[in-house]
Design a protein around this motif. Structure first.
Motif, PDB file in Angstrom:
ATOM      1  N   VAL A  72      33.962  48.038  44.223  1.00 21.09           N
ATOM      2  CA  VAL A  72      33.525  47.553  45.532  1.00 21.09           C
ATOM      3  C   VAL A  72      32.869  46.173  45.408  1.00 21.09           C
ATOM      4  N   ILE A  73      32.029  46.019  44.372  1.00 22.97           N
ATOM      5  CA  ILE A  73      31.429  44.708  44.079  1.00 22.97           C
ATOM      6  C   ILE A  73      32.257  44.121  42.945  1.00 22.97           C
ATOM      7  N   PHE A  74      33.421  43.574  43.255  1.00 23.23           N
ATOM      8  CA  PHE A  74      34.474  43.404  42.259  1.00 23.23           C
ATOM      9  C   PHE A  74      34.294  42.260  41.275  1.00 23.23           C
ATOM     10  N   PHE A  75      33.133  41.597  41.275  1.00 19.21           N
ATOM     11  CA  PHE A  75      32.901  40.607  40.221  1.00 19.21           C
ATOM     12  C   PHE A  75      32.158  41.224  39.038  1.00 19.21           C
ATOM     13  N   MET A 104      37.775  56.134  43.838  1.00 20.18           N
ATOM     14  CA  MET A 104      36.868  56.251  44.983  1.00 20.18           C
ATOM     15  C   MET A 104      36.537  54.864  45.544  1.00 20.18           C
ATOM     16  N   GLY A 105      36.248  53.922  44.646  1.00 19.40           N
ATOM     17  CA  GLY A 105      35.975  52.556  45.086  1.00 19.40           C
ATOM     18  C   GLY A 105      37.183  51.925  45.753  1.00 19.40           C
ATOM     19  N   ALA A 106      38.372  52.146  45.169  1.00 18.97           N
ATOM     20  CA  ALA A 106      39.607  51.597  45.737  1.00 18.97           C
ATOM     21  C   ALA A 106      39.892  52.196  47.107  1.00 18.97           C
ATOM     22  N   THR A 107      39.602  53.492  47.265  1.00 13.54           N
ATOM     23  CA  THR A 107      39.798  54.156  48.555  1.00 13.54           C
ATOM     24  C   THR A 107      38.938  53.493  49.632  1.00 13.54           C
ATOM     25  N   GLY A 154      46.131  40.446  33.056  1.00 16.36           N
ATOM     26  CA  GLY A 154      45.898  39.176  33.739  1.00 16.36           C
ATOM     27  C   GLY A 154      45.953  39.221  35.245  1.00 16.36           C
ATOM     28  N   MET A 155      46.278  40.369  35.822  1.00 18.51           N
ATOM     29  CA  MET A 155      46.363  40.474  37.264  1.00 18.51           C
ATOM     30  C   MET A 155      44.975  40.738  37.860  1.00 18.51           C
ATOM     31  N   PRO A 156      44.652  40.121  39.010  1.00 22.74           N
ATOM     32  CA  PRO A 156      43.349  40.359  39.659  1.00 22.74           C
ATOM     33  C   PRO A 156      43.338  41.720  40.347  1.00 22.74           C
ATOM     34  N   LYS A 157      43.146  42.780  39.568  1.00 22.27           N
ATOM     35  CA  LYS A 157      43.395  44.140  40.033  1.00 22.27           C
ATOM     36  C   LYS A 157      42.541  44.568  41.228  1.00 22.27           C
ATOM     37  N   ASP A 158      41.274  44.182  41.237  1.00 21.36           N
ATOM     38  CA  ASP A 158      40.429  44.597  42.353  1.00 21.36           C
ATOM     39  C   ASP A 158      40.767  43.821  43.624  1.00 21.36           C
ATOM     40  N   ALA A 159      41.072  42.527  43.480  1.00 18.63           N
ATOM     41  CA  ALA A 159      41.480  41.731  44.645  1.00 18.63           C
ATOM     42  C   ALA A 159      42.799  42.244  45.220  1.00 18.63           C
TER      43      ALA A 159
END
Length: 233
Positions: A72-75, A104-107, A154-159
């Motif tokens: 959720v706080i993806f940095f 859970m965060g991704a949801t 290398g992919m920005p997974k959370d974004a």
């Protein structure tokens, strides 16, 4: 000269990867004593582990909440938390709780994005990342594309959660294929932390090299990876 340039262009990726591997190997050799010192430091200075375990039976729950927050706080660097989880709880327990916490965060992010859509995405996702991934997520084989994006380095997974929520993929398919894609990296991070706790120096060194190589591949080949994924129809 032209023939040499053509050969270099043809084998550019292989040459770059070979140079990266040689560079990583040389660094590990030159700084082998420093690596051993860092390993020793991590072995003895386990304040984070002590903090987690101070919660007693709730320690694993606190670790899971940390995983929710790092999405959720993806940095917040998830790999560090996962390694600490492996250090404190072992590979498989840490991996399982990481998957649950991350899902859970991704949801939360996926459903919130579904509600607020571009108003939210434009505020939290950099334009460069948005532009580079929107075309990729327009594939007819979207489930496979999502799996590959989460599997490859290398992919920005959370974004990507925000952008996937704007795509045609269903919530159920997103959760399934993104989770499957995340599992190898999650397991490796937890395994890394677990072996630090066990004192397996050789495994830690090998895992460090693997992680560094994966990160470097992601940095140097991200654009190429995205272009190849875009070809999936």
């Amino acid at each position: 000269m032209e023939r040499l340039e053509e050969t270099l262009k043809k084998y550019k990726s292989i040459i770059i990867l070979t140079v990266i591997l040689a560079f990583v190997g040389a660094l590990c050799y030159l700084y082998r004593y420093e690596i051993e010192y860092v390993f020793s430091l991590l072995k003895n200075q386990d304040q984070f582990k002590e903090y987690l375990l101070s919660f007693g039976p709730l320690a694993i729950v606190v670790f899971g909440i940390m995983q929710v927050l790092q999405v959720v706080i993806f940095f917040i660097p998830g790999e560090v938390i996962q390694a600490v989880g492996g250090y404190a709880f072992g590979t498989w327990q840490a991996t399982l709780v990481s998957i649950i916490g991350i899902d859970m965060g991704a949801t939360i992010l996926f459903l919130v994005t579904k509600k607020y859509r571009s108003k939210l995405v434009n505020k939290v996702v950099p334009v460069k990342i948005k532009n580079s991934l929107e075309k990729t997520l327009n594939s007819k084989k979207l489930n496979l594309v999502v799996f590959l994006l989460y599997l490859l380095p290398g992919m920005p997974k959370d974004a990507m959660i925000f952008l996937c929520a704007l795509s045609e993929i269903s919530f159920k398919d997103y959760m399934l294929y993104s989770t499957l894609g995340r599992i190898p990296a999650l397991t490796l991070s937890c395994y890394y932390g677990h072996n630090i706790a066990l004192g397996n120096k050789s495994i830690v060194l090998i895992a460090t090299i693997i992680i560094v190589v994966i990160v470097l591949i992601g940095i140097f080949f991200k654009d190429s990876i995205l272009k190849n994924i875009e070809k999936v129809n």
